[in-house]
Design a protein around this motif. Structure first.
Motif, PDB file in Angstrom:
ATOM      1  N   ALA A  14     -19.659 -10.144  -4.211  1.00 49.16           N
ATOM      2  CA  ALA A  14     -19.638 -11.153  -5.272  1.00 49.16           C
ATOM      3  C   ALA A  14     -20.003 -10.613  -6.644  1.00 49.16           C
ATOM      4  O   ALA A  14     -19.648 -11.222  -7.663  1.00 49.16           O
ATOM      5  N   HIS A  15     -20.697  -9.496  -6.701  1.00 50.63           N
ATOM      6  CA  HIS A  15     -21.205  -9.002  -7.981  1.00 50.63           C
ATOM      7  C   HIS A  15     -21.058  -7.482  -8.060  1.00 50.63           C
ATOM      8  O   HIS A  15     -20.852  -6.809  -7.058  1.00 50.63           O
ATOM      9  N   GLY A  16     -21.206  -6.950  -9.258  1.00 47.19           N
ATOM     10  CA  GLY A  16     -21.341  -5.518  -9.462  1.00 47.19           C
ATOM     11  C   GLY A  16     -20.226  -4.682  -8.876  1.00 47.19           C
ATOM     12  O   GLY A  16     -19.034  -4.979  -9.041  1.00 47.19           O
ATOM     13  N   ILE A  17     -20.617  -3.628  -8.170  1.00 48.61           N
ATOM     14  CA  ILE A  17     -19.645  -2.695  -7.595  1.00 48.61           C
ATOM     15  C   ILE A  17     -18.726  -3.403  -6.621  1.00 48.61           C
ATOM     16  O   ILE A  17     -17.518  -3.148  -6.588  1.00 48.61           O
ATOM     17  N   GLY A  18     -19.267  -4.303  -5.795  1.00 50.12           N
ATOM     18  CA  GLY A  18     -18.448  -4.987  -4.800  1.00 50.12           C
ATOM     19  C   GLY A  18     -17.336  -5.798  -5.427  1.00 50.12           C
ATOM     20  O   GLY A  18     -16.173  -5.741  -4.997  1.00 50.12           O
ATOM     21  N   ALA A  19     -17.659  -6.566  -6.467  1.00 48.22           N
ATOM     22  CA  ALA A  19     -16.637  -7.373  -7.140  1.00 48.22           C
ATOM     23  C   ALA A  19     -15.593  -6.485  -7.799  1.00 48.22           C
ATOM     24  O   ALA A  19     -14.389  -6.778  -7.749  1.00 48.22           O
ATOM     25  N   ALA A  20     -16.039  -5.383  -8.403  1.00 45.99           N
ATOM     26  CA  ALA A  20     -15.097  -4.460  -9.035  1.00 45.99           C
ATOM     27  C   ALA A  20     -14.186  -3.812  -8.003  1.00 45.99           C
ATOM     28  O   ALA A  20     -12.979  -3.635  -8.245  1.00 45.99           O
ATOM     29  N   MET A  21     -14.722  -3.472  -6.840  1.00 47.36           N
ATOM     30  CA  MET A  21     -13.899  -2.899  -5.781  1.00 47.36           C
ATOM     31  C   MET A  21     -12.863  -3.907  -5.292  1.00 47.36           C
ATOM     32  O   MET A  21     -11.703  -3.553  -5.050  1.00 47.36           O
ATOM     33  N   ALA A  22     -13.273  -5.155  -5.135  1.00 43.25           N
ATOM     34  CA  ALA A  22     -12.334  -6.176  -4.674  1.00 43.25           C
ATOM     35  C   ALA A  22     -11.177  -6.319  -5.657  1.00 43.25           C
ATOM     36  O   ALA A  22     -10.001  -6.382  -5.254  1.00 43.25           O
ATOM     37  N   ARG A  23     -11.484  -6.366  -6.936  1.00 51.17           N
ATOM     38  CA  ARG A  23     -10.428  -6.524  -7.948  1.00 51.17           C
ATOM     39  C   ARG A  23      -9.512  -5.295  -7.977  1.00 51.17           C
ATOM     40  O   ARG A  23      -8.284  -5.425  -8.092  1.00 51.17           O
ATOM     41  N   ARG A  24     -10.109  -4.120  -7.877  1.00 47.32           N
ATOM     42  CA  ARG A  24      -9.302  -2.898  -7.931  1.00 47.32           C
ATOM     43  C   ARG A  24      -8.405  -2.791  -6.705  1.00 47.32           C
ATOM     44  O   ARG A  24      -7.228  -2.390  -6.809  1.00 47.32           O
ATOM     45  N   MET A  25      -8.924  -3.119  -5.531  1.00 49.82           N
ATOM     46  CA  MET A  25      -8.125  -3.043  -4.310  1.00 49.82           C
ATOM     47  C   MET A  25      -7.035  -4.097  -4.281  1.00 49.82           C
ATOM     48  O   MET A  25      -5.933  -3.847  -3.766  1.00 49.82           O
ATOM     49  N   ALA A  26      -7.316  -5.265  -4.850  1.00 55.73           N
ATOM     50  CA  ALA A  26      -6.279  -6.290  -4.941  1.00 55.73           C
ATOM     51  C   ALA A  26      -5.091  -5.768  -5.737  1.00 55.73           C
ATOM     52  O   ALA A  26      -3.926  -6.072  -5.419  1.00 55.73           O
ATOM     53  N   GLY A  27      -5.360  -4.969  -6.742  1.00 52.73           N
ATOM     54  CA  GLY A  27      -4.291  -4.398  -7.553  1.00 52.73           C
ATOM     55  C   GLY A  27      -3.462  -3.355  -6.841  1.00 52.73           C
ATOM     56  O   GLY A  27      -2.380  -2.973  -7.332  1.00 52.73           O
ATOM     57  N   GLU A  28      -3.931  -2.906  -5.684  1.00 51.10           N
ATOM     58  CA  GLU A  28      -3.184  -1.929  -4.896  1.00 51.10           C
ATOM     59  C   GLU A  28      -2.226  -2.584  -3.906  1.00 51.10           C
ATOM     60  O   GLU A  28      -1.577  -1.896  -3.120  1.00 51.10           O
ATOM     61  N   GLY A  29      -2.175  -3.916  -3.912  1.00 50.24           N
ATOM     62  CA  GLY A  29      -1.248  -4.613  -3.025  1.00 50.24           C
ATOM     63  C   GLY A  29      -1.724  -4.747  -1.601  1.00 50.24           C
ATOM     64  O   GLY A  29      -0.920  -4.671  -0.657  1.00 50.24           O
ATOM     65  N   VAL A  30      -3.026  -4.964  -1.420  1.00 51.32           N
ATOM     66  CA  VAL A  30      -3.543  -5.143  -0.067  1.00 51.32           C
ATOM     67  C   VAL A  30      -2.993  -6.424   0.550  1.00 51.32           C
ATOM     68  O   VAL A  30      -2.600  -7.368  -0.149  1.00 51.32           O
ATOM     69  N   PRO A 212     -19.249  -0.722 -13.138  1.00 52.81           N
ATOM     70  CA  PRO A 212     -18.773  -0.968 -11.778  1.00 52.81           C
ATOM     71  C   PRO A 212     -17.286  -0.660 -11.619  1.00 52.81           C
ATOM     72  O   PRO A 212     -16.856  -0.184 -10.564  1.00 52.81           O
ATOM     73  N   GLU A 213     -16.512  -0.908 -12.674  1.00 54.86           N
ATOM     74  CA  GLU A 213     -15.073  -0.655 -12.610  1.00 54.86           C
ATOM     75  C   GLU A 213     -14.780   0.843 -12.453  1.00 54.86           C
ATOM     76  O   GLU A 213     -13.843   1.227 -11.746  1.00 54.86           O
ATOM     77  N   GLU A 214     -15.574   1.677 -13.099  1.00 56.20           N
ATOM     78  CA  GLU A 214     -15.387   3.124 -12.954  1.00 56.20           C
ATOM     79  C   GLU A 214     -15.723   3.577 -11.530  1.00 56.20           C
ATOM     80  O   GLU A 214     -15.041   4.442 -10.967  1.00 56.20           O
ATOM     81  N   VAL A 215     -16.762   2.987 -10.954  1.00 55.87           N
ATOM     82  CA  VAL A 215     -17.104   3.320  -9.571  1.00 55.87           C
ATOM     83  C   VAL A 215     -16.007   2.845  -8.624  1.00 55.87           C
ATOM     84  O   VAL A 215     -15.634   3.547  -7.676  1.00 55.87           O
ATOM     85  N   ALA A 216     -15.468   1.655  -8.867  1.00 47.36           N
ATOM     86  CA  ALA A 216     -14.380   1.139  -8.030  1.00 47.36           C
ATOM     87  C   ALA A 216     -13.160   2.039  -8.097  1.00 47.36           C
ATOM     88  O   ALA A 216     -12.486   2.270  -7.081  1.00 47.36           O
ATOM     89  N   GLU A 217     -12.860   2.566  -9.266  1.00 48.68           N
ATOM     90  CA  GLU A 217     -11.736   3.492  -9.406  1.00 48.68           C
ATOM     91  C   GLU A 217     -11.965   4.744  -8.574  1.00 48.68           C
ATOM     92  O   GLU A 217     -11.057   5.231  -7.891  1.00 48.68           O
ATOM     93  N   SER A 218     -13.189   5.267  -8.595  1.00 46.66           N
ATOM     94  CA  SER A 218     -13.516   6.436  -7.772  1.00 46.66           C
ATOM     95  C   SER A 218     -13.400   6.118  -6.288  1.00 46.66           C
ATOM     96  O   SER A 218     -12.944   6.951  -5.498  1.00 46.66           O
ATOM     97  N   ALA A 219     -13.805   4.901  -5.909  1.00 44.03           N
ATOM     98  CA  ALA A 219     -13.724   4.507  -4.504  1.00 44.03           C
ATOM     99  C   ALA A 219     -12.281   4.491  -4.022  1.00 44.03           C
ATOM    100  O   ALA A 219     -11.960   5.021  -2.946  1.00 44.03           O
TER     101      ALA A 219
END
Length: 266
Positions: A14-30, A212-219
């Motif tokens: 819901a917050h921080g790194i987790g939310a950024a990861m969710a948004r970034r992965m959604a952009g990958e067409g999961v 958090p967005e930079e960490v999500a990109e690395s993930a």
């Protein structure tokens, strides 16, 4: 592993790194995301905002049945789990004299949460001979977090768990990554920096703070490359190598750096 058409379970979403990861992965067409958090309202808001099918779930990541239910929910909604990101974590900024409940809470969320995630996700992944576990650990698991004993100890244990999982299950088709950021601009760290807490100040002084967005990109990049250690702060790699090459020298440098950052050597 490519994320296109994959099913993701993400805790601490819901917050921080987790939310950024969710948004970034959604952009990958999961294919779909199960976004889990103790903050049910924020999880619902996140799921509604994602550009992919997503289901919010209220779950305590330290409770084995609730983590198991997340996998069941993913199977019910999307047919399987391809990637389980165990991202929930906690820090208390306390020393060796931390209260018993702080030691216990650190162990349950920073270690056993990852154990429960693996226990829940592995059967389906092993049956398909394919899957991915990403554990959000911390650079503290490779190095240290001066001023926070429970966090440092539990994060070291989480690295040990990730290594064991990789050695045991990589031959059977399940990849494992340990996401190990240093300082990130989240509610886990920034209040400590503002309060001049030694652990937070030392972390902030060690390397530039990332978003958090930079960490999500690395993930996402680490998953694509199937890297075991995913290090958003590249300087962690050289620090970790220096620690292995000369542990005593590394300890002395860490003492000196912490004193300089916090002013404790004055």
């Amino acid at each position: 592993m490519k994320l296109t058409d994959r099913v993701v379970v993400l805790t601490g979403a819901a917050h921080g790194i987790g939310a950024a990861m969710a948004r970034r992965m959604a952009g990958e067409g999961v294919r779909g995301i199960i976004a889990s958090d103790l903050d049910a309202d924020a999880a619902e808001a996140l799921a509604a905002s994602l550009d992919c099918p997503a289901v919010a779930a209220h779950a305590d990541a330290t409770m084995r049945p609730e983590v198991r239910d997340l996998v069941r929910l993913a199977h019910d909604k999307f047919g399987r789990v391809d990637l389980f990101c165990s991202n929930a974590g906690a820090a208390f900024g306390t020393t060796i004299h931390a209260a018993e409940d702080q030691w216990a809470r650190s162990w349950s969320i920073n270690v056993m949460h990852h154990v429960y995630a693996a226990q829940a996700a592995l059967p389906g992944m092993l049956a398909r001979k394919e899957g991915y576990l990403m554990l959000t650990v911390s650079a503290a698991g490779l190095l240290s977090a001066p001023g926070d004993a429970p966090y440092t100890v539990s994060k070291h244990a989480a690295i040990g768990l990730a290594e064991w999982l990789a050695v045991t299950y990589r031959p059977r088709g399940v990849k494992v990554s340990a996401l190990c950021p240093l300082g990130v601009r989240t509610e886990l760290l920034t209040p400590g920096i503002e309060a001049r807490h030694p652990a937070a100040v030392a972390i902030a002084a060690a390397a530039p703070l990332l978003t958090p967005e930079e960490v999500a990109e690395s993930a996402v990049t680490g998953i694509d490359r199937e890297e075991f250690l995913v290090l958003p702060h590249e300087s962690v790699r050289s620090r970790y190598a220096a620690k292995a090459a000369d542990p005593d020298g590394w300890i002395d440098r860490t003492i000196a750096e912490t004193a300089a950052a916090t002013g404790s050597g004055r």
